[in-house]
Design a protein around this motif. Structure first.
Motif, PDB file in Angstrom:
ATOM      1  N   TRP A 117      50.011 -10.346  25.355  1.00  0.00           N
ATOM      2  CA  TRP A 117      49.908  -9.131  24.932  1.00  0.00           C
ATOM      3  C   TRP A 117      49.026  -9.375  23.364  1.00  0.00           C
ATOM      4  O   TRP A 117      49.348  -8.490  22.412  1.00  0.00           O
ATOM      5  CB  TRP A 117      51.258  -8.332  24.585  1.00  0.00           C
ATOM      6  N   GLU A 118      47.972 -10.271  23.327  1.00  0.00           N
ATOM      7  CA  GLU A 118      47.547 -10.538  21.948  1.00  0.00           C
ATOM      8  C   GLU A 118      46.835  -9.348  21.556  1.00  0.00           C
ATOM      9  O   GLU A 118      46.349  -9.325  20.422  1.00  0.00           O
ATOM     10  CB  GLU A 118      46.797 -11.733  22.400  1.00  0.00           C
ATOM     11  N   GLY A 119      46.312  -8.681  22.376  1.00  0.00           N
ATOM     12  CA  GLY A 119      45.382  -7.569  21.786  1.00  0.00           C
ATOM     13  C   GLY A 119      46.254  -6.325  21.348  1.00  0.00           C
ATOM     14  O   GLY A 119      45.590  -5.475  20.539  1.00  0.00           O
ATOM     15  N   GLU A 120      47.426  -6.557  21.290  1.00  0.00           N
ATOM     16  CA  GLU A 120      48.302  -5.745  20.480  1.00  0.00           C
ATOM     17  C   GLU A 120      48.982  -6.388  19.155  1.00  0.00           C
ATOM     18  O   GLU A 120      50.215  -6.275  18.877  1.00  0.00           O
ATOM     19  CB  GLU A 120      49.391  -4.786  21.244  1.00  0.00           C
ATOM     20  N   ARG A 121      48.206  -6.900  18.419  1.00  0.00           N
ATOM     21  CA  ARG A 121      48.613  -7.704  17.254  1.00  0.00           C
ATOM     22  C   ARG A 121      49.147  -6.839  16.145  1.00  0.00           C
ATOM     23  O   ARG A 121      48.679  -5.798  16.104  1.00  0.00           O
ATOM     24  CB  ARG A 121      47.813  -8.788  16.884  1.00  0.00           C
ATOM     25  N   GLY A 143      36.479 -10.399  21.423  1.00  0.00           N
ATOM     26  CA  GLY A 143      37.895 -10.097  20.654  1.00  0.00           C
ATOM     27  C   GLY A 143      38.742  -9.161  21.531  1.00  0.00           C
ATOM     28  O   GLY A 143      39.880  -8.899  20.992  1.00  0.00           O
ATOM     29  N   ARG A 144      38.146  -8.897  22.501  1.00  0.00           N
ATOM     30  CA  ARG A 144      39.140  -7.978  23.394  1.00  0.00           C
ATOM     31  C   ARG A 144      40.040  -8.676  24.351  1.00  0.00           C
ATOM     32  O   ARG A 144      39.953  -9.972  24.445  1.00  0.00           O
ATOM     33  CB  ARG A 144      38.598  -7.149  24.406  1.00  0.00           C
ATOM     34  N   ALA A 145      41.277  -8.288  24.550  1.00  0.00           N
ATOM     35  CA  ALA A 145      42.526  -8.922  25.197  1.00  0.00           C
ATOM     36  C   ALA A 145      42.063  -8.803  26.838  1.00  0.00           C
ATOM     37  O   ALA A 145      41.762  -7.788  27.406  1.00  0.00           O
ATOM     38  CB  ALA A 145      43.648  -8.193  24.913  1.00  0.00           C
ATOM     39  N   LEU A 149      41.272  -5.247  30.086  1.00  0.00           N
ATOM     40  CA  LEU A 149      40.465  -5.319  31.125  1.00  0.00           C
ATOM     41  C   LEU A 149      41.051  -5.582  32.578  1.00  0.00           C
ATOM     42  O   LEU A 149      40.289  -5.413  33.584  1.00  0.00           O
ATOM     43  CB  LEU A 149      38.945  -6.179  31.223  1.00  0.00           C
ATOM     44  N   GLY A 150      42.231  -5.558  32.660  1.00  0.00           N
ATOM     45  CA  GLY A 150      43.042  -5.548  33.866  1.00  0.00           C
ATOM     46  C   GLY A 150      43.060  -7.151  34.123  1.00  0.00           C
ATOM     47  O   GLY A 150      43.342  -7.457  35.550  1.00  0.00           O
ATOM     48  N   MET A 151      42.982  -7.813  33.415  1.00  0.00           N
ATOM     49  CA  MET A 151      43.126  -9.720  33.826  1.00  0.00           C
ATOM     50  C   MET A 151      44.066 -10.155  33.234  1.00  0.00           C
ATOM     51  O   MET A 151      44.632  -9.729  32.214  1.00  0.00           O
ATOM     52  CB  MET A 151      41.627 -10.367  33.238  1.00  0.00           C
TER      53      MET A 151
END
Length: 188
Positions: A117-121, A143-145, A149-151
């Motif tokens: 969940w690195e995109g929710e830092r 920079g997107r997680a 993108l469903g990956m």
């Protein structure tokens, strides 16, 4: 540090603080002296207090002091306190697959995320390590997680440990924690 999950499948907690001694780190964590004051990994694993206490051991690696609790998370507390006047980071994992990285500086959590969940830092500077997270493949080049993108990121947990090791130049190996280290009791 990618060896950690296979060595500690029941969980672990490592906290690192730069520029302070192992005893100073244990003091900042609020750990109480015990006898014996030095224990190897196996001795610490065999030592038992009660349900509300654990053994935390401390040593040094790469100019950083570290504290380790195999088999459990002392967890959410400690990194901010350990960082007062310096910087500190922690990595921990539990048996229910929760894997977390937290960094703090001068008493404030700067960046924290859950593996996968690195995109929710979160933290006061959540993008501080953006370049490092991209470099190990936890985030995409923009920079997107990947999760956004469903990956999925294959091996996200090991990549989190690779990131921490590379970002702070820590080359901790199992032998570093098997040896006798300063030991104290920590109530949680």
């Amino acid at each position: 540090m990618q060896w950690i999950p296979s060595e500690f499948p029941e969980g672990y907690w490592f906290i690192f603080a730069q520029g302070i001694s192992p005893d100073a780190l244990l003091d900042r964590l609020g750990a109480d002296p015990i006898d014996p004051a030095v224990m190897g990994l196996q001795q610490a694993n065999d030592y038992c207090f009660d349900e509300d206490s654990i053994i935390v051991r401390a040593g040094t690696a790469g100019g950083w002091s570290f504290a380790v609790v195999p088999g459990g998370v002392a967890g959410e507390f400690g990194v901010a306190e350990a960082s007062k006047g310096t910087q500190a980071f922690q990595v921990y994992g539990t048996t229910n697959a929760l894997r977390v990285f937290s960094h703090a500086e001068n008493g404030e959590v700067t960046c924290q995320f859950i593996s996968g969940w690195e995109g929710e830092r979160t933290g006061v500077d959540p993008d501080r390590f953006l370049g490092g997270l991209i470099a190990v493949g936890l985030l995409l080049p923009d920079g997107r997680a990947p999760r956004d993108l469903g990956m999925d990121v294959q091996g996200a947990h090991n990549k989190m440990l690779e990131f921490a090791s590379a970002q702070f130049s820590i080359n901790l190996c199992l032998a570093d924690i098997e040896i006798p280290l300063r030991a104290r009791k920590l109530d949680y």
